[in-house]
Design a protein around this motif. Sequence first.
Motif, PDB file in Angstrom:
ATOM      1  N   UNK A 108       0.835  -1.201   0.000  1.00 26.70           N
ATOM      2  CA  UNK A 108       0.000   0.000   0.000  1.00 26.70           C
ATOM      3  C   UNK A 108       0.867   1.248   0.000  1.00 26.70           C
ATOM      4  N   UNK A 109       0.472   2.237  -0.815  1.00 22.00           N
ATOM      5  CA  UNK A 109       1.155   3.515  -1.013  1.00 22.00           C
ATOM      6  C   UNK A 109       2.321   3.428  -1.986  1.00 22.00           C
ATOM      7  N   UNK A 110       2.574   2.263  -2.547  1.00 25.34           N
ATOM      8  CA  UNK A 110       3.617   2.126  -3.557  1.00 25.34           C
ATOM      9  C   UNK A 110       3.066   2.574  -4.907  1.00 25.34           C
ATOM     10  N   UNK A 111       3.819   3.418  -5.598  1.00 27.91           N
ATOM     11  CA  UNK A 111       3.439   3.850  -6.936  1.00 27.91           C
ATOM     12  C   UNK A 111       4.068   2.926  -7.968  1.00 27.91           C
ATOM     13  N   UNK A 112       3.281   2.482  -8.925  1.00 31.91           N
ATOM     14  CA  UNK A 112       3.777   1.554  -9.942  1.00 31.91           C
ATOM     15  C   UNK A 112       3.451   2.094 -11.329  1.00 31.91           C
ATOM     16  N   UNK A 113       4.324   1.829 -12.314  1.00 31.76           N
ATOM     17  CA  UNK A 113       4.172   2.469 -13.633  1.00 31.76           C
ATOM     18  C   UNK A 113       3.531   1.605 -14.704  1.00 31.76           C
TER      19      UNK A 113
END
Length: 553
Positions: free
Chosen positions: A145-150
């Motif tokens: 949670x809160x991890x940004x992924x592209x």
Amino acid sequence: MRADGVESANAGALPQYKPPAFQIIVLGSGGGPNEDNVTGLLVRSTATNWAKGSVLAVDAGTHLAAVIKIFGEHLSEAVPVPEEPSEFAPSTGGRSVRPRASSAQAARALRHTNSISELNNNGGATPSQQVDGATIRCLTSGPFADLEVPFESVKANAAYFMRNLISTYLITHPHLDHISGFAINTASFQHTSRPKRIAALPATIDAIKTHIFNDVIWPNMSDEDGGVGFVSYMRLVEGGNIQFGDGESRGYIEVCDGLAVKCWSVSHGQCMRKHRGHGNGSGSTHEAFNEAASRRASQHAITPLGMAQNGQGYGDIMRPIDSSAFFLRDDHTGNEVLIFGDVEPDSLSLSPRTDQVWSDAATKIASGLLTGILIECSYDNSQSDETLFGHLAPRHLIAELKVLADKVKALKPPEQQIHSGRKRKRQPNGFSISQEAETPRPRRGRTPSQGRKTRRQTVSPSTPATLVSEDSEIARPAKDLRLDIPDCIDETGSQPDRGPLNGVQIIIIHVKETLKDGPPPGEAILAQLEEAEREVGLGCRFAISKAGTSIWL
């Protein structure tokens, strides 16, 4: 100021909640024989906020497959990250920039609307952030949670996570159930910008070089001996390298952003192949083994494990198997967590070395810096000593923790000595279920003091800790194993009698599956540990780790 670092106006006050310093993600919690659930952990300092290179892998028997599984369960709930306004408006002649999203709270706000287009129509949303035409999304649930992924797909984001966030693999010992996932996963390291590091004691690295990355069992992925260079070796110094650090951090060496390590060797039983005489080429640890073997064999009458059966005494001995125990230190708070590899009890070992780990741990517990220990307990008490194969059962783990408790007690001044004569009131499993309220978490790019996460929970005075179960109606999607709530207050509102290990969480790893009908073996192990602890009064709490959960300490 109490020993656990919580200052209160009076003894009966509920201690102030402190945000956790560590997140430990359990990729694999078992000890076999099921290959998809063997030892694998991820550890990060919560202050680093998912920065590049901020995740440490501790063993990797199960690794990328478990990361893919977590993304598969939670990627569908990820939301586009809104774009902040430009720092400089073009009308002023300034440079137009596209900074990162302000916080995960903004991303979560989008999740609770009917659609992004509805927000746009109402003027309530900002455009989504993009990199190379792909929309950046933020995970809102699960261990990440809160991890940004592209990327759009589960596997692409799992590979992104492994290649960019994990910088170092800290390996306790070279058995397959601790390294097999890592070895297989090296095939995807060619897209990283620098080699991954294996950090371990020299004997473990030598074993991996000789028996894994040897162009026979597996290609030489290392940067030594003509390898392809995907992996570099970081040889640790037992007991810490005093050339590094200062004060309480002396001896610790940085292994990833926000975390430093100090390690000790421990014994994982004896190799079944006999080795003749002294100096079998394994270093100073094994040079002292014959002396220890003679002493322990005479004290504990365990001749079959330490002596040859040909009547030649101690000349033919079984070489000890080395494992490791790691103290991980959070650079931002100074807090520590202790993680063991496979380990046998000193009471049965011909190469007893766990006592030195407890001596080190005791000073940290007494000062309130160490509140979590991850340690194996592979079998329940029905397993005989002769068939433990270098592992622990509850009776032995309790005996080891008694040694630790005595060392902690000896370090505390008389006014802090705790008498645990009367038993404490506890929930059946030492935990209760409580609903968690989330607060926004800061973004990357802030200072350590600004970047620490704050997490709150609804805690009643009788709540010793919170275990959020995936089966509970109020469970968070993250299925987090929450072990960071202050100690319980009894019905009168006063502090109960507590043992020397009060406030220390013991998380059990490496539980071996029986492949039989009936309850999971971890249930019997937990029940036996708690029953013994109630009699002994150590003051610690136990939990069984589970793959796919997070532990916050």
